[in-house]
Design a protein around this motif. Structure first.
Motif, PDB file in Angstrom:
ATOM      1  N   TRP A   1      13.053 -26.329 -16.933  1.00  0.00           N
ATOM      2  CA  TRP A   1      13.175 -25.164 -15.942  1.00  0.00           C
ATOM      3  C   TRP A   1      14.648 -25.319 -15.219  1.00  0.00           C
ATOM      4  N   ASP A   2      15.189 -26.397 -15.189  1.00  0.00           N
ATOM      5  CA  ASP A   2      16.378 -26.770 -14.442  1.00  0.00           C
ATOM      6  C   ASP A   2      16.368 -26.657 -12.802  1.00  0.00           C
ATOM      7  N   ASP A   3      14.999 -27.232 -12.577  1.00  0.00           N
ATOM      8  CA  ASP A   3      14.877 -27.132 -11.017  1.00  0.00           C
ATOM      9  C   ASP A   3      14.147 -28.511 -10.516  1.00  0.00           C
ATOM     10  N   PHE A   4      13.865 -28.803  -9.270  1.00  0.00           N
ATOM     11  CA  PHE A   4      13.548 -30.059  -8.838  1.00  0.00           C
ATOM     12  C   PHE A   4      11.970 -29.352  -8.126  1.00  0.00           C
ATOM     13  N   VAL A   5      10.790 -30.191  -8.409  1.00  0.00           N
ATOM     14  CA  VAL A   5       9.747 -29.900  -7.884  1.00  0.00           C
ATOM     15  C   VAL A   5       9.115 -31.114  -6.823  1.00  0.00           C
ATOM     16  N   VAL A   6       8.559 -30.599  -5.850  1.00  0.00           N
ATOM     17  CA  VAL A   6       8.033 -31.587  -4.717  1.00  0.00           C
ATOM     18  C   VAL A   6       6.713 -32.157  -5.473  1.00  0.00           C
ATOM     19  N   GLN A   7       6.914 -33.462  -5.639  1.00  0.00           N
ATOM     20  CA  GLN A   7       5.590 -34.131  -6.399  1.00  0.00           C
ATOM     21  C   GLN A   7       4.641 -34.849  -5.313  1.00  0.00           C
ATOM     22  N   ALA A   8       5.463 -35.405  -4.351  1.00  0.00           N
ATOM     23  CA  ALA A   8       4.936 -36.014  -3.354  1.00  0.00           C
ATOM     24  C   ALA A   8       5.275 -35.955  -2.009  1.00  0.00           C
TER      25      ALA A   8
END
Length: 176
Positions: A45-52
């Motif tokens: 997705w060429d993105d950053f997702v908040v995981q924690a």
């Protein structure tokens, strides 16, 4: 106070989730930030997702699982925001979910490909994060990068092995 996006996947995923929860909690406790988050890069997705996320419940709810394209984060990683190795950015168009100024440290693999980011906000006492906190954040991001990358590789290997085993079962059924 910490929350992590979890899945019902293999042990390697649970291990990664536990690791990220430990990272956000340790950074918050050791450096005195009220809000700490880890985002991972998703190449597809060429993105950053908040995981924690470690912090107030409202902040966890707002941030956990939120994704932002790499282009958005590249705005925050401008040299004018660089301070003691971290990028210190005021909230605004970049991410209105953050209530105040935040510090972010990107981390990547040896080849330069992104792994994720460590984000911290709300320093103790309501003051601005100082050199000690920012340098501590940079050091912890560097340590976290190697461990997270290793866990991501383990998770990939587990998924790959599972897919290969499934392919072998299907292949053997077709032959018989």
């Amino acid at each position: 106070r910490s929350t992590v996006v979890t899945g019902s996947g293999p042990a390697a995923e649970d291990d990664l989730d536990s690791l990220m929860e430990s990272i956000v909690r340790t950074v918050a406790d050791s450096l005195g930030f009220g809000l700490v988050a880890v985002s991972l890069y998703r190449p597809a997705w060429d993105d950053f997702v908040v995981q924690a996320v470690h912090g107030r419940a409202a902040a966890r709810e707002a941030l956990l699982g939120a994704a932002a394209p790499r282009e958005v984060w590249e705005q925050a990683l401008d040299a004018r925001f660089l301070d003691h190795g971290a990028y210190v950015v005021a909230p605004g168009p970049l991410d209105s979910k953050l209530p105040a100024e935040f510090a972010v440290v990107p981390f990547s693999r040896a080849d330069g490909s992104p792994i994720g980011m460590l984000l911290a906000a709300e320093p103790a006492g309501g003051r601005r994060a100082g050199p000690r906190e920012l340098e501590g954040l940079v050091a912890r991001a560097a340590l976290s990068a190697g461990v997270i990358d290793s866990r991501l590789a383990e998770r990939h290997a587990v998924r790959h092995r599972g897919a290969l085993e499934h392919l072998m079962r299907v292949s053997s059924e077709l032959v018989s």
